[in-house]
Write an enzyme that holds these catalytic residues in place. Sequence first.
Site, PDB file in Angstrom:
ATOM      1  N   HIS A 196       3.918  -2.256   2.978  1.00 40.48           N
ATOM      2  CA  HIS A 196       3.950  -0.910   2.397  1.00 40.48           C
ATOM      3  C   HIS A 196       5.248  -0.712   1.631  1.00 40.48           C
ATOM      4  O   HIS A 196       6.327  -0.751   2.242  1.00 40.48           O
ATOM      5  CB  HIS A 196       3.803   0.135   3.510  1.00 40.48           C
ATOM      6  CG  HIS A 196       2.496   0.027   4.236  1.00 40.48           C
ATOM      7  ND1 HIS A 196       2.292  -0.904   5.231  1.00 40.48           N
ATOM      8  CD2 HIS A 196       1.335   0.694   4.079  1.00 40.48           C
ATOM      9  CE1 HIS A 196       1.032  -0.797   5.667  1.00 40.48           C
ATOM     10  NE2 HIS A 196       0.426   0.157   4.986  1.00 40.48           N
TER      11      HIS A 196
ATOM     12  N   HIS B 170      -6.036   3.144  -3.606  1.00 37.29           N
ATOM     13  CA  HIS B 170      -5.891   3.446  -2.173  1.00 37.29           C
ATOM     14  C   HIS B 170      -6.197   4.932  -1.937  1.00 37.29           C
ATOM     15  O   HIS B 170      -5.645   5.541  -1.024  1.00 37.29           O
ATOM     16  CB  HIS B 170      -4.473   3.088  -1.727  1.00 37.29           C
ATOM     17  CG  HIS B 170      -4.325   2.846  -0.250  1.00 37.29           C
ATOM     18  ND1 HIS B 170      -5.213   2.123   0.503  1.00 37.29           N
ATOM     19  CD2 HIS B 170      -3.348   3.225   0.626  1.00 37.29           C
ATOM     20  CE1 HIS B 170      -4.807   2.072   1.761  1.00 37.29           C
ATOM     21  NE2 HIS B 170      -3.676   2.754   1.866  1.00 37.29           N
TER      22      HIS B 170
ATOM     23  N   HIS C  16      -4.634   9.260   0.523  1.00 43.02           N
ATOM     24  CA  HIS C  16      -4.698   8.473   1.753  1.00 43.02           C
ATOM     25  C   HIS C  16      -5.647   9.067   2.788  1.00 43.02           C
ATOM     26  O   HIS C  16      -5.337   9.141   3.984  1.00 43.02           O
ATOM     27  CB  HIS C  16      -3.289   8.289   2.347  1.00 43.02           C
ATOM     28  CG  HIS C  16      -3.148   7.003   3.113  1.00 43.02           C
ATOM     29  ND1 HIS C  16      -3.421   6.901   4.449  1.00 43.02           N
ATOM     30  CD2 HIS C  16      -2.790   5.757   2.720  1.00 43.02           C
ATOM     31  CE1 HIS C  16      -3.219   5.657   4.862  1.00 43.02           C
ATOM     32  NE2 HIS C  16      -2.842   4.941   3.817  1.00 43.02           N
TER      33      HIS C  16
ATOM     34  N   ASP D  28       0.816  -1.219   0.000  1.00 42.49           N
ATOM     35  CA  ASP D  28       0.000   0.000   0.000  1.00 42.49           C
ATOM     36  C   ASP D  28       0.849   1.267   0.000  1.00 42.49           C
ATOM     37  O   ASP D  28       2.043   1.234   0.303  1.00 42.49           O
ATOM     38  CB  ASP D  28      -0.862   0.043   1.275  1.00 42.49           C
ATOM     39  CG  ASP D  28      -1.987  -0.974   1.237  1.00 42.49           C
ATOM     40  OD1 ASP D  28      -1.991  -1.839   0.325  1.00 42.49           O
ATOM     41  OD2 ASP D  28      -2.846  -0.919   2.134  1.00 42.49           O
TER      42      ASP D  28
HETATM   43 NI    NI Z   1      -2.438   2.892   3.619  1.00 44.59          NI
END
Ligand code: NI
Length: 489
Positions: free
Chosen positions: A444, A352, A356, A302
Amino acid sequence: MNQYESREHAAKRERARRHRARRRAKRILTACLLMLVALAILLFTFHACVQTIGVHRLVHTSPPGETYVCMEKTANNCRVFYPQVGVSAIDADIETMVNSFSDEGAHMGGEYAGVDYTFRRWGENLLSLVFTVSAYMRNNTLCAQKVHTALYRLSTGSRLPPEQVFDGEFYAYASERARETWTAEVPQTLRDTFMRATEPSAENFSAFALDDNGCTVYLSDEDIHGAVGVQTVIMPMSEIRSMLLLEPDGTQKTTTAATTVTTAISRQTHPAVEGDGKPYPPVRPAYSDADPSLPMVCLTYDDGPGPYTDALLDVLEKYGARATFFVCGDKVRYYPDALKRMVSLGCQIGNHTMSHSNLVNLSDEDVLSAVEATNDIVENVCGVRPYLVRPPYGSYNAHVGELLKNYPFILWDVDTLDWKTRDTQSTIDAALDGAGDCMILLMHDIQSSTVSAAETIVSTLTQQGYQLVTIEEMAYYTGRTLFGGQRNL
Ligand code: NI
């Protein structure tokens, strides 16, 4: 009595005699005719009977590359078709079964019966034979049906009993699936019988066949449904693999690393829920070369792309692995090449949001634009428009679900906490400890420690027998339709 009268009398007697003779001849003729008619009816019935049994043959499909001989036997008003596979122990076992079927067929309550068979193959070495015994009424109506199965290991000629095939968990699972499949259709009067017949026991699920796609269980109609016809419950290989005691090559499972880690079943944690949102039925992605009979893991990254994403893609490329990247729109513009490379490596790109944001705190308009503007940017850069959304922080509510009902939400099974520890070894440990068949791992790619952990994670999981696949691949191989506006998988 004069002479004339006596002649008259003799003539009368003669007429009477002739009349009797004619009547006798007529009677004999009638009897003969009747016998002929009876014989014709008998012959016709017999003929029709034998013919009808043949009408109900199934299509015999031999496993590819092999032609098994189809045999035929008629006994007790039951016609049986059965194969001979050329392995003497198996052929002898089949003959024994065939004899018991013809007796059973005769006792199932019909006028005549037929037995037919099909094959299933799992790998090179395992052969499932499925026999269907069907009993028919005089008017050719099917009145009862039963399935018998046998699983053979071709290399040894041995028949494998269920206790060598399934572990104890399988029956609980099969029971759940059978009830899930049929409960709504079972009439109230048959409810008790149905529940008994689907209790988790080896006996209730003794008729099964295995092939590369999974396991099919056959339940007798009188027990579970009350309608004519055997009912089947199909369980995909990806769901039952951990409950099988056999390898696809027919050998018993040993406790190697690959099989010991294959015990977690994420799908039971998040059962499929039909939603109101847009459905995405399972479709095989063009890039996918995964083997559905082997375990798989979804690595997801992500918050990128970022400066380390390219190094991560190097690792994926080296091992032929794929991952899913949930990208933020405002990062994409700085790393367009990383996105193009993801696509070329068969990685999947998910959404995503633009920057954010916690979707729960946004206005309706902002929720939609956070997702749609990101999709526009991604599509512009690499030609692929994402349809999966991972809400930042895993945060959404029913209203957000309603607004984003065109986009399936994908969360995770294992949070490696890489964003918190920022430590390579901790990330490796969390990923490897948490991995299991069909699990989704969260990491991530904006963390350099996470990208440093990738080499060990990817090589170890590959060595353990996991295929590293995208979310849409896993959805396809597990036969799951994804629904917009809600959590899936
Ligand atoms: Ni995230």
